[in-house]
Design an enzyme around this catalytic site. Structure first.
Site, PDB file in Angstrom:
ATOM      1  CE  LYS A 111      -3.880  -2.348   1.957  1.00 57.02           C
ATOM      2  NZ  LYS A 111      -4.681  -2.590   3.119  1.00 57.02           N
ATOM      3  CB  ILE A 118       1.087   6.453   2.221  1.00 54.65           C
ATOM      4  CG1 ILE A 118       0.430   7.824   2.295  1.00 54.65           C
ATOM      5  CG2 ILE A 118       2.248   6.369   3.195  1.00 54.65           C
ATOM      6  CD1 ILE A 118      -0.195   8.130   3.642  1.00 54.65           C
ATOM      7  CB  CYS A 119      -1.643   3.377  -1.532  1.00 59.65           C
ATOM      8  SG  CYS A 119      -3.066   3.084  -2.579  1.00 59.65           S
ATOM      9  CG  LEU A 120      -3.157   8.677   0.923  1.00 59.15           C
ATOM     10  CD1 LEU A 120      -2.816  10.138   1.166  1.00 59.15           C
ATOM     11  CD2 LEU A 120      -3.732   8.063   2.179  1.00 59.15           C
TER      12      LEU A 120
END
Length: 185
Positions: A111, A118-120
């Protein structure tokens, strides 16, 4: 904000919404936006401290306010795990949310994108788009980074991908003690 717990909704409700639609290339309007960003960050930090939920330090790394750096932490199993935090304000800000980076976690979770971003995309970016330009850096931390840390840090710790600083120091101390006792012989 369906799907958010009452605590998160309460905190978000206490972060001032921003009104200036300006990005880094917008001169005086950007300076006004930065003032609003600081007010929102101060309010968010105050709310966190009043609720004994202080979990980050952040400041602009340059006078233009386009680069931000700091530290965030997450407590898991009564141990505090700290991570350097950084991001750049995109040229298209506030239409585009900042991509928050935790460089020390780069490559440790799926993620996350290259460089420790970071994956958002699934949960946060649609919310950001819906609330543009009212959301700012404080909202990105509250609704983006905080839930990401809560979801990912326990998994990273339990899988051994992230070690507590005391656990990292212990093997080095043991090796030093062993070599010291061997030298004494």
């Amino acid at each position: 904000m369906e799907g958010w717990d009452k605590g998160t909704k309460s905190v978000v409700g206490e972060i001032p919404l921003l009104s200036t639609r300006a990005g880094p290339r917008d001169g005086e309007a950007w300076r006004q936006r930065l003032k609003e960003e600081y007010r929102a960050l101060i309010a968010y930090t105050s709310v966190n401290k009043s609720k004994d939920n202080d979990w980050f330090r952040i400041s602009a790394a340059n006078p233009e306010g386009t680069r931000w750096e700091g530290t965030c932490w997450y407590v898991h199993n009564l141990r505090r795990y700290e991570f350097p935090l950084q991001f750049d304000i995109p040229v298209a800000y506030p239409q585009v949310a900042p991509e928050i980076e935790l460089p020390t976690l780069d490559g440790k979770t799926h993620k996350m994108y290259r460089g420790g971003k970071i994956c958002l995309t699934v949960h946060f970016k649609p919310l950001w788009a819906k609330n543009c330009p009212r959301f700012g850096i404080a909202h990105a931390l509250c609704l983006g980074l905080a839930p990401w840390l809560a979801a990912e840090v326990p998994i990273l710790v339990d899988s051994g991908m992230v070690k507590h600083k005391d656990d990292e120091a212990a093997p080095a101390d043991a090796a030093a003690a062993a070599s010291g006792s061997a030298a004494a012989s």
